[in-house]
Design a protein around this motif. Sequence first.
Motif, PDB file in Angstrom:
ATOM      1  N   VAL A 150      -5.803   1.257  -4.168  1.00 55.31           N
ATOM      2  CA  VAL A 150      -6.020   0.023  -3.416  1.00 55.31           C
ATOM      3  C   VAL A 150      -7.492  -0.126  -3.030  1.00 55.31           C
ATOM      4  O   VAL A 150      -8.013  -1.245  -2.937  1.00 55.31           O
ATOM      5  N   ILE A 194       2.396   2.105  -3.839  1.00 52.33           N
ATOM      6  CA  ILE A 194       1.538   2.136  -5.018  1.00 52.33           C
ATOM      7  C   ILE A 194       2.007   3.265  -5.944  1.00 52.33           C
ATOM      8  O   ILE A 194       2.138   4.414  -5.524  1.00 52.33           O
ATOM      9  N   GLU A 237       0.824  -1.215   0.000  1.00 53.87           N
ATOM     10  CA  GLU A 237       0.000   0.000   0.000  1.00 53.87           C
ATOM     11  C   GLU A 237       0.859   1.266   0.000  1.00 53.87           C
ATOM     12  O   GLU A 237       0.483   2.275  -0.589  1.00 53.87           O
ATOM     13  N   ALA A 289      -4.227  -1.528  -9.542  1.00 50.35           N
ATOM     14  CA  ALA A 289      -3.114  -0.845  -8.869  1.00 50.35           C
ATOM     15  C   ALA A 289      -1.806  -1.492  -9.286  1.00 50.35           C
ATOM     16  O   ALA A 289      -1.734  -2.713  -9.489  1.00 50.35           O
ATOM     17  N   ALA A 300      -3.852  -6.034  -7.722  1.00 47.28           N
ATOM     18  CA  ALA A 300      -2.693  -5.159  -7.541  1.00 47.28           C
ATOM     19  C   ALA A 300      -1.469  -5.967  -7.967  1.00 47.28           C
ATOM     20  O   ALA A 300      -1.213  -7.044  -7.422  1.00 47.28           O
ATOM     21  N   TYR A 344       2.286  -1.490  -8.081  1.00 47.63           N
ATOM     22  CA  TYR A 344       3.176  -1.105  -6.993  1.00 47.63           C
ATOM     23  C   TYR A 344       4.602  -1.543  -7.323  1.00 47.63           C
ATOM     24  O   TYR A 344       4.846  -2.326  -8.233  1.00 47.63           O
TER      25      TYR A 344
END
Length: 402
Positions: free
Chosen positions: A135, A130, A127, A189, A146, A191
């Motif tokens: 999220v 990102i 988180e 998402a 993600a 990351y």
Amino acid sequence: MYKPVSLFIGLRYSRLSKGSAFVSFVSFFSIAGIALGITALFTVMSVMTGFENNLKHSMLSMIPHLQFDMQHRSDSEQQQLIAHLEQQQAVIEIKRYHQAQTIVQSAHDIQGILLQAPYESLPTNVEQNIEVGSVQIIYSQRYQLAISRYLARSLSVGIGDTVRVTIPSVSTYTPMGRIPVQRLFTVSAIYRSGSELDMYTMFTSGESLQRLKRIKQQNAAPIEVMLSDAFLSEQVLASLDDAQKVGVTDWRKSQGSLFSAVAMEKRIMSLLLGLIFVIAVFNIVSSLTMMVREKQGEVAILQTLGLSHHQVARVFMVQGLYNGVVGSAIGALGALVVVLNLNEILRAIGLNLFGQQNLPVVVSYTTLLTIVLGAIAMSFIATLYPAKKAAQVRPAEVLRYE
């Protein structure tokens, strides 16, 4: 100020500039060897500890430290286990999650992926890193993903693109026979955690994976336990009874070999750099042995003036310890200067080992103190043999022809 005679004479010999040039040369290199050994060892230990901490943060923050299978536990057993874990100081988070070995297919590539699906939230390291997307969509809508920047490039997908997720271990009956379950997921998402897990891990919500795996009850999902320090897992497991340990998986089963390799490399590097101390110790032994042979006449005179064998031995022990203490002090100061300014030094000499990123450095004053005390202890041990030889000098034989 009053000084014991052994200390006074030993320090006087240590600071004496005249005498054998070769003895002075060897003595200088014993001090330089100790200083260089401390600087090199502390620098390497600081960098490797930094790498280990980065690896621990980036990788172990993304996987469960302990995983408990709940399929064969009653509701009361589950509640009892969770209550016991919540009482452990090392436990910082307990939540349910699913995971599955999947095959992920895009329009450009196909790869085997570990799909993790926490029910409440994604790992903190995901988180916080990102780059694109949100999220929140993963938990507000079903079948959202993600993925890491590495996998996004490998699969040639971006935000809003869909990929087909297949679970080979779960199948369903169709008119064509039994086939693995599959579903289209949307990338929500992207990351970049910087860990090895970016190469083969994706995340979705626990509810989405539960529906895909045809699991009816949420309380059948395993629970993951995150600890304040992943290396405290043995301590937490030791607090459980045998029944509670059934179906538990430790993070060391999947990632322990990597950290064991890092720890082994750290020990091997420390051993190799410790050889510098061994060379410096031999130099101390050599210089003191030659000093004893050169100062035999003075040692004999000191004995005739009343110095005991133990006092004579302490004279040369003080001289050897002087080299060890001075070398250790210089080495400790040099180690701090190098470690605290390591990245600036590398940039100044044109070495960019990681592009624009800095080397991870952890300054541990406890480690430095341990290294310094170890160097001084080795210097003391190196003085024992020459000091014993000095104490065995016989004044009558040495002064016979004086």
